[in-house]
Design a protein around this motif. Sequence first.
Motif, PDB file in Angstrom:
ATOM      1  N   ASP A   9      11.928  -4.239   4.273  1.00 12.83           N
ATOM      2  CA  ASP A   9      10.725  -3.448   4.006  1.00 12.83           C
ATOM      3  C   ASP A   9       9.478  -4.326   4.027  1.00 12.83           C
ATOM      4  O   ASP A   9       9.552  -5.548   4.067  1.00 12.83           O
ATOM      5  N   GLY A  10       8.321  -3.653   3.995  1.00 15.60           N
ATOM      6  CA  GLY A  10       7.053  -4.358   4.055  1.00 15.60           C
ATOM      7  C   GLY A  10       6.824  -5.326   2.917  1.00 15.60           C
ATOM      8  O   GLY A  10       6.499  -6.500   3.141  1.00 15.60           O
TER       9      GLY A  10
ATOM     10  N   GLY B 119       5.625   0.092   3.457  1.00 13.23           N
ATOM     11  CA  GLY B 119       4.498  -0.528   4.147  1.00 13.23           C
ATOM     12  C   GLY B 119       4.936  -1.019   5.510  1.00 13.23           C
ATOM     13  O   GLY B 119       5.996  -1.617   5.650  1.00 13.23           O
ATOM     14  N   SER B 120       4.139  -0.744   6.519  1.00 12.10           N
ATOM     15  CA  SER B 120       4.528  -1.075   7.878  1.00 12.10           C
ATOM     16  C   SER B 120       4.359  -2.555   8.181  1.00 12.10           C
ATOM     17  O   SER B 120       3.653  -3.283   7.479  1.00 12.10           O
TER      18      SER B 120
ATOM     19  N   ASP C 134       0.796  -3.296   8.578  1.00 12.00           N
ATOM     20  CA  ASP C 134       0.078  -3.547   7.326  1.00 12.00           C
ATOM     21  C   ASP C 134       0.255  -5.003   6.886  1.00 12.00           C
ATOM     22  O   ASP C 134      -0.693  -5.639   6.418  1.00 12.00           O
TER      23      ASP C 134
ATOM     24  N   THR D 229      -2.664  -7.858   6.463  1.00  8.12           N
ATOM     25  CA  THR D 229      -2.829  -8.589   5.200  1.00  8.12           C
ATOM     26  C   THR D 229      -2.839 -10.088   5.447  1.00  8.12           C
ATOM     27  O   THR D 229      -3.694 -10.817   4.925  1.00  8.12           O
TER      28      THR D 229
ATOM     29  N   HIS E  77      -4.329   5.455   6.627  1.00  9.20           N
ATOM     30  CA  HIS E  77      -3.142   5.373   5.796  1.00  9.20           C
ATOM     31  C   HIS E  77      -2.785   6.664   5.077  1.00  9.20           C
ATOM     32  O   HIS E  77      -1.705   6.781   4.512  1.00  9.20           O
TER      33      HIS E  77
END
Length: 218
Positions: free
Chosen positions: A48-49, A73-74, A77, A81, A202
Amino acid sequence: MDAYTAGAVVTTSETLPRVVYADDHRMVAEGIERLLDGICELVAITQDGPGLLDSIREKRPDLILSDVNMPGGSGLDVLKTLRAEGDRTPFVFLTMHAEPALAATAMRAGANGYVLKVSAGEELLTALRHVFAGSTYVTPSLGTHYLHADTLGMQELTPKQLEVLRLVGAGMRSRHIADRLGLSVRTVEAHKYTIMQILDVHTTLELVRRAEDLGLLF
């Protein structure tokens, strides 16, 4: 972090590039792990993100390989960040999403590569060689279309995506859109997710406002 531990990659060389990999499909991840055995050292595999971001900060890899769509969260994303924090670690997407506009969005955000899962195998290794050499790589089957997606607009979305977007703008829920277009709810959600990534929003409210600003709801 809900992640599964990568099996040990047997290597006696300290020169193998250290890679963090994120994919929520276990079978795909295991296949990629086998493919990269002896070529890269997979120092972490996550699903996962948030787990990807934690692994990157903990392991400080030489390269990040990630799916686009993941829980929490992709990958996009996470990339944004990192780039906002000044982290320039090479970042390659391995994804099922074959939309040129999404590839363009990823590359504009600072990705170094964009490879389709259906093309994975030797092509992924080719992409990694390009990236490690300081170049970029996008799956050739996407053609050069992604290079022409520098401005957001109607031409970036497929006719079906535009249909979905306009029905979202009309206030319809995914279940009703699916019934209207003869699609599954999962397909509608996949279209909506891709549209949100392309338009860099988003939430559904942000999506509708952005689409209105771009004149896509008329």
